[in-house]
Design a protein around this motif. Structure first.
Motif, PDB file in Angstrom:
ATOM      1  N   ALA A   1      10.045  13.813 -78.806  1.00 30.40           N
ATOM      2  CA  ALA A   1       9.023  14.557 -78.060  1.00 30.40           C
ATOM      3  C   ALA A   1       8.412  15.683 -78.880  1.00 30.40           C
ATOM      4  O   ALA A   1       7.251  16.045 -78.668  1.00 30.40           O
ATOM      5  CB  ALA A   1       9.625  15.123 -76.775  1.00 30.40           C
ATOM      6  N   VAL A   2       9.175  16.246 -79.812  1.00 32.39           N
ATOM      7  CA  VAL A   2       8.689  17.437 -80.520  1.00 32.39           C
ATOM      8  C   VAL A   2       8.304  17.186 -81.980  1.00 32.39           C
ATOM      9  O   VAL A   2       7.636  18.027 -82.579  1.00 32.39           O
ATOM     10  CB  VAL A   2       9.700  18.612 -80.446  1.00 32.39           C
ATOM     11  CG1 VAL A   2      10.061  18.912 -79.000  1.00 32.39           C
ATOM     12  CG2 VAL A   2      10.935  18.363 -81.289  1.00 32.39           C
ATOM     13  N   VAL A   3       8.740  16.083 -82.561  1.00 29.84           N
ATOM     14  CA  VAL A   3       8.326  15.796 -83.939  1.00 29.84           C
ATOM     15  C   VAL A   3       6.820  15.521 -83.940  1.00 29.84           C
ATOM     16  O   VAL A   3       6.342  14.666 -83.206  1.00 29.84           O
ATOM     17  CB  VAL A   3       9.097  14.574 -84.500  1.00 29.84           C
ATOM     18  CG1 VAL A   3       8.429  14.051 -85.769  1.00 29.84           C
ATOM     19  CG2 VAL A   3      10.537  14.949 -84.785  1.00 29.84           C
ATOM     20  N   ARG A   4       6.083  16.266 -84.736  1.00 28.09           N
ATOM     21  CA  ARG A   4       4.615  16.146 -84.791  1.00 28.09           C
ATOM     22  C   ARG A   4       4.015  16.194 -83.388  1.00 28.09           C
ATOM     23  O   ARG A   4       3.065  15.507 -83.080  1.00 28.09           O
ATOM     24  CB  ARG A   4       4.206  14.852 -85.503  1.00 28.09           C
ATOM     25  CG  ARG A   4       4.691  14.834 -86.940  1.00 28.09           C
ATOM     26  CD  ARG A   4       4.533  13.484 -87.622  1.00 28.09           C
ATOM     27  NE  ARG A   4       5.222  13.479 -88.901  1.00 28.09           N
ATOM     28  CZ  ARG A   4       4.681  13.902 -90.030  1.00 28.09           C
ATOM     29  NH1 ARG A   4       3.455  14.336 -90.049  1.00 28.09           N
ATOM     30  NH2 ARG A   4       5.385  13.874 -91.152  1.00 28.09           N
ATOM     31  N   ARG A   5       4.620  17.009 -82.537  1.00 27.86           N
ATOM     32  CA  ARG A   5       4.210  17.190 -81.133  1.00 27.86           C
ATOM     33  C   ARG A   5       4.242  15.885 -80.334  1.00 27.86           C
ATOM     34  O   ARG A   5       3.492  15.727 -79.375  1.00 27.86           O
ATOM     35  CB  ARG A   5       2.820  17.819 -81.044  1.00 27.86           C
ATOM     36  CG  ARG A   5       2.750  19.225 -81.621  1.00 27.86           C
ATOM     37  CD  ARG A   5       1.564  20.006 -81.131  1.00 27.86           C
ATOM     38  NE  ARG A   5       1.512  21.300 -81.795  1.00 27.86           N
ATOM     39  CZ  ARG A   5       0.869  21.525 -82.954  1.00 27.86           C
ATOM     40  NH1 ARG A   5       0.222  20.545 -83.546  1.00 27.86           N
ATOM     41  NH2 ARG A   5       0.875  22.724 -83.477  1.00 27.86           N
ATOM     42  N   GLY A   6       5.139  14.978 -80.725  1.00 26.65           N
ATOM     43  CA  GLY A   6       5.330  13.782 -79.919  1.00 26.65           C
ATOM     44  C   GLY A   6       5.075  12.496 -80.666  1.00 26.65           C
ATOM     45  O   GLY A   6       3.950  12.194 -81.017  1.00 26.65           O
ATOM     46  N   VAL A   7       6.150  11.745 -80.914  1.00 25.01           N
ATOM     47  CA  VAL A   7       6.016  10.388 -81.437  1.00 25.01           C
ATOM     48  C   VAL A   7       6.692   9.452 -80.434  1.00 25.01           C
ATOM     49  O   VAL A   7       7.483   9.880 -79.599  1.00 25.01           O
ATOM     50  CB  VAL A   7       6.657  10.243 -82.842  1.00 25.01           C
ATOM     51  CG1 VAL A   7       5.909  11.094 -83.857  1.00 25.01           C
ATOM     52  CG2 VAL A   7       8.133  10.615 -82.817  1.00 25.01           C
ATOM     53  N   ASP A   8       6.344   8.173 -80.514  1.00 24.66           N
ATOM     54  CA  ASP A   8       6.863   7.222 -79.534  1.00 24.66           C
ATOM     55  C   ASP A   8       8.323   6.888 -79.796  1.00 24.66           C
ATOM     56  O   ASP A   8       8.791   6.941 -80.924  1.00 24.66           O
ATOM     57  CB  ASP A   8       6.025   5.941 -79.564  1.00 24.66           C
ATOM     58  CG  ASP A   8       4.647   6.167 -78.950  1.00 24.66           C
ATOM     59  OD1 ASP A   8       4.495   7.144 -78.190  1.00 24.66           O
ATOM     60  OD2 ASP A   8       3.738   5.369 -79.235  1.00 24.66           O
ATOM     61  N   PHE A   9       9.021   6.521 -78.714  1.00 19.76           N
ATOM     62  CA  PHE A   9      10.403   6.105 -78.924  1.00 19.76           C
ATOM     63  C   PHE A   9      10.808   4.997 -77.980  1.00 19.76           C
ATOM     64  O   PHE A   9      10.187   4.781 -76.936  1.00 19.76           O
ATOM     65  CB  PHE A   9      11.365   7.301 -78.850  1.00 19.76           C
ATOM     66  CG  PHE A   9      11.764   7.757 -77.480  1.00 19.76           C
ATOM     67  CD1 PHE A   9      10.831   8.312 -76.621  1.00 19.76           C
ATOM     68  CD2 PHE A   9      13.089   7.648 -77.049  1.00 19.76           C
ATOM     69  CE1 PHE A   9      11.197   8.754 -75.351  1.00 19.76           C
ATOM     70  CE2 PHE A   9      13.468   8.084 -75.789  1.00 19.76           C
ATOM     71  CZ  PHE A   9      12.520   8.638 -74.941  1.00 19.76           C
ATOM     72  N   VAL A  10      11.839   4.257 -78.413  1.00 20.69           N
ATOM     73  CA  VAL A  10      12.388   3.127 -77.673  1.00 20.69           C
ATOM     74  C   VAL A  10      13.823   3.453 -77.322  1.00 20.69           C
ATOM     75  O   VAL A  10      14.562   3.965 -78.157  1.00 20.69           O
ATOM     76  CB  VAL A  10      12.329   1.843 -78.536  1.00 20.69           C
ATOM     77  CG1 VAL A  10      13.043   0.688 -77.856  1.00 20.69           C
ATOM     78  CG2 VAL A  10      10.885   1.474 -78.868  1.00 20.69           C
ATOM     79  N   GLN A  11      14.192   3.194 -76.087  1.00 20.39           N
ATOM     80  CA  GLN A  11      15.581   3.395 -75.686  1.00 20.39           C
ATOM     81  C   GLN A  11      16.328   2.057 -75.766  1.00 20.39           C
ATOM     82  O   GLN A  11      15.869   1.057 -75.193  1.00 20.39           O
ATOM     83  CB  GLN A  11      15.645   3.901 -74.232  1.00 20.39           C
ATOM     84  CG  GLN A  11      15.121   5.321 -74.037  1.00 20.39           C
ATOM     85  CD  GLN A  11      16.224   6.370 -74.187  1.00 20.39           C
ATOM     86  OE1 GLN A  11      17.262   6.134 -74.815  1.00 20.39           O
ATOM     87  NE2 GLN A  11      15.963   7.536 -73.620  1.00 20.39           N
ATOM     88  N   VAL A  12      17.449   2.059 -76.457  1.00 19.34           N
ATOM     89  CA  VAL A  12      18.342   0.893 -76.446  1.00 19.34           C
ATOM     90  C   VAL A  12      19.686   1.381 -75.902  1.00 19.34           C
ATOM     91  O   VAL A  12      20.622   1.661 -76.660  1.00 19.34           O
ATOM     92  CB  VAL A  12      18.491   0.272 -77.849  1.00 19.34           C
ATOM     93  CG1 VAL A  12      19.318  -1.022 -77.776  1.00 19.34           C
ATOM     94  CG2 VAL A  12      17.126  -0.030 -78.462  1.00 19.34           C
ATOM     95  N   PRO A  13      19.791   1.507 -74.578  1.00 18.57           N
ATOM     96  CA  PRO A  13      21.000   2.077 -73.970  1.00 18.57           C
ATOM     97  C   PRO A  13      22.165   1.101 -74.033  1.00 18.57           C
ATOM     98  O   PRO A  13      22.005  -0.081 -73.761  1.00 18.57           O
ATOM     99  CB  PRO A  13      20.558   2.325 -72.523  1.00 18.57           C
ATOM    100  CG  PRO A  13      19.471   1.321 -72.268  1.00 18.57           C
ATOM    101  CD  PRO A  13      18.753   1.174 -73.593  1.00 18.57           C
ATOM    102  N   THR A  14      23.321   1.617 -74.415  1.00 17.90           N
ATOM    103  CA  THR A  14      24.481   0.742 -74.594  1.00 17.90           C
ATOM    104  C   THR A  14      25.600   1.049 -73.600  1.00 17.90           C
ATOM    105  O   THR A  14      26.673   0.463 -73.687  1.00 17.90           O
ATOM    106  CB  THR A  14      25.048   0.891 -76.022  1.00 17.90           C
ATOM    107  OG1 THR A  14      25.366   2.265 -76.238  1.00 17.90           O
ATOM    108  CG2 THR A  14      24.039   0.417 -77.058  1.00 17.90           C
ATOM    109  N   THR A  15      25.362   1.990 -72.688  1.00 19.11           N
ATOM    110  CA  THR A  15      26.358   2.242 -71.643  1.00 19.11           C
ATOM    111  C   THR A  15      25.718   1.940 -70.291  1.00 19.11           C
ATOM    112  O   THR A  15      24.488   1.937 -70.158  1.00 19.11           O
ATOM    113  CB  THR A  15      26.817   3.714 -71.631  1.00 19.11           C
ATOM    114  OG1 THR A  15      25.711   4.548 -71.263  1.00 19.11           O
ATOM    115  CG2 THR A  15      27.362   4.146 -72.981  1.00 19.11           C
TER     116      THR A  15
END
Lengths: 379, 379
Positions: free
Chosen positions: B128-142
């Motif tokens: 959220a804060v790198v370069r005021r926001g870059v995209d991300f993918v969640q790969v939840p394992t729990t």
């Protein structure tokens, strides 16, 4: 009976930043620090406030701000940071964030940033992340902050890898630009802020730039010409931000002079040797010289830009930086790490003329390096 | 020719989180870690990826994820953090942020959070804060991350003053919930995650809670019942988040059991003595007992909730916490500092029955304290 001229209240100028349910006012005029309590209470009656300021600005303006808030029935805590760019660090950011939480700032309360660009950027970012976002008010006390950094919601701190690489888009709910605060500003700082004023003319308002060429002395002297220049600048920025809040397109125009400028700031260690606005002045002159070199505009246009900036006393060349800067290679590395890089190609704001800036997304790094070599040569 | 049953591909379930131009898919099914490269490349061909994982999860799943990304032509760097809640600190946050900048993650690239709630919250906030926001993918394992923390965009770290007090709303662009990853989960962690599954029934879906009472053993065993439970949970959360992304209203329902729960986690120092889901289980049981005490629901309803949670092996009372917790006063202080406080009044999620949760904004702190005293008495 006629009022004496000095007692005539100067009407406050108002510019609206139009962002749907996050729209807000920028108020511009003398005495807005004394009027802050009333303006804030009218919008948020009873809100708890936490003021963040740097020690220098606190000495000049904090008591009057606190008195104004108290008179309007608003409770306020304060947190002071050291003046200067070094406060835009992770360590200071953590302290501000924890101080705001400790002051129990909740949704509905307000964080108030009193100061220049450093305090505004740092405080706005802290407000963005405390409880995942609380509201904040900008009370900019430098020309640079009034015409640029306090408007538009870009907040952030510096990374070990470069300036402003960490932050958030977080719009203030109100900007109070007290033009009287500029009277306490050192001449060098006012001049540095003026670079951002001239920028709006260079981007897309040739008439404004011509006006500045004619009457910049009156802008520096204060009075209506200064208020006009601040208002025109805020209006220009508000229009661009209203159309492109997240910088997916034209907002990048506001970075005119900033890619070269950031590299120079990095090369000088973000020190007092080169103020941000001074770096932008050199960067804008470079952007026009680079544009001329690429055949985008006539060399006379670049000379005109350089002449005006030099006339007001701003630096326009690397050689003007006290103590010099690191070699070309260092500047290139800084430019490549700049946040406006996209997939290896370099993005620059270039210009086809005064008021004719545009976003160039495919600038060849080799062309930049060759240009910087000519710039590095003794003048 | 018939395929053998083991070779029959299990169809991937898809839940959409509907947030206009920030809408995204949650995919649920076995084998999604191996399929991650294809799913990501289909949405972002050629994106550079930076994977953040904790050391434990990396040992179990990182190689397969990296191989999948590589096979899809996606370059990836990795950054590992220590497992556990202690990684949701400012110090680790700073390291992750600087690592992402150092990896030159730009707009258009992707940060991939591989792990449980801690890694998802920490990594999402960094994105959220790198370069005021870059995209991300969640790969939840729990299980907890798959049904709760990876969905809805709440990201953050812990403050010295309490849990999750620092963060951002930052939606992922994709959630890949690999149900096969749950097979490597310790039984205690699966059970803790189940508390959040049961929560969705308790909030507003009495039929789902009844179903869980009947077939929770099949959910624990795996197979279609487990997939159904994850899908129903994600669908419930997606619906609420779609209507109230920023928690100005009903999203607060998702905090059922969390105000008491956070206070208990704080009292146990966010240690392995009490997992988040276990704290939520006790908190939910307490919310129903408190509701019964306030006359909002019958004591038999509170008993029913407690019985089901106890049947699956979850703690439901303060006395179940190994080593005990700090006295009532400590819990009250933690509750008062909780982020759901508004102007001194306490906000709790209370219930008129199973599936009948509601936001109570004016809970009397004295009533909470009196209730906690009855809870603290030996059972």
């Amino acid at each position: 009976m006629l009022m004496s001229q000095s007692a005539m209240p100067v009407p406050t100028r108002k510019v609206q930043v139009d962002l749907a349910n996050r729209s807000y006012d920028i108020l511009i005029g003398p005495g807005l620090i004394e009027a802050a309590g009333g303006e804030i209470a009218a919008r948020r009656p009873g809100a708890r406030c936490a003021i963040v300021a740097d020690e220098t600005v606190a000495g000049l303006h904090l008591k009057r701000l606190e008195a104004s808030l108290a008179a309007a029935g608003l409770a306020a805590t304060r947190f002071l940071v050291a003046p200067g760019e070094a406060s835009k660090s992770f360590a200071v950011f953590e302290r501000v964030v924890e101080a705001l939480i400790n002051a129990r700032i909740e949704r509905g309360d307000l964080v108030v940033a009193l100061g220049g660009g450093v305090v505004g950027d740092l405080t706005g970012f802290a407000a963005a992340v405390v409880r995942r976002g609380v509201d904040f008010v900008q009370v900019p006390t430098t020309l640079l902050a009034q015409v640029d950094s306090s408007v538009g919601g870009k907040t952030g701190i510096n990374s070990a890898h470069g300036k402003n690489l960490i932050g958030a888009f977080h719009q203030p709910v109100l900007v109070l630009a007290d033009s009287a605060a500029l009277d306490t500003l050192p001449a060098r700082e006012f001049r540095a802020g003026y670079a951002e004023v001239a920028k709006y003319g260079l981007i897309d308002d040739a008439a404004f730039f011509s006006e500045l060429e004619s009457n910049w002395r009156e802008v520096f002297a204060g009075g209506p010409a200064r208020l006009n220049a601040i208002e025109t600048s805020c209006r220009a920025k508000a229009a661009i931000v209203g159309r492109d809040e997240r910088e997916s397109g034209e907002r990048a125009l506001l970075n005119l002079g900033h890619t070269f400028g950031h590299a120079l700031e990095k090369a000088t260690g973000f020190s007092q040797r080169l103020l941000h606005g001074e770096a932008v002045a050199i960067g804008m002159a470079q952007a026009f010289r680079f544009s001329a070199r690429l055949g985008l505009c006539a060399p006379s246009v670049a000379a005109r830009v350089e002449d005006h900036l030099a006339e007001v006393g701003l630096p326009t060349r690397i050689q003007h930086i006290q103590g010099g800067v690191s070699p070309v290679e260092g500047l290139m590395a800084a430019i490549a790490q700049d946040k406006k890089v996209s997939r290896g190609a370099l993005t620059f704001i270039l210009a086809r003329g005064v008021g004719g800036a545009f976003v160039a997304k495919d600038v060849d790094p080799a062309a930049v390096e060759a240009f910087l070599k000519t710039e590095a040569a003794p003048a």
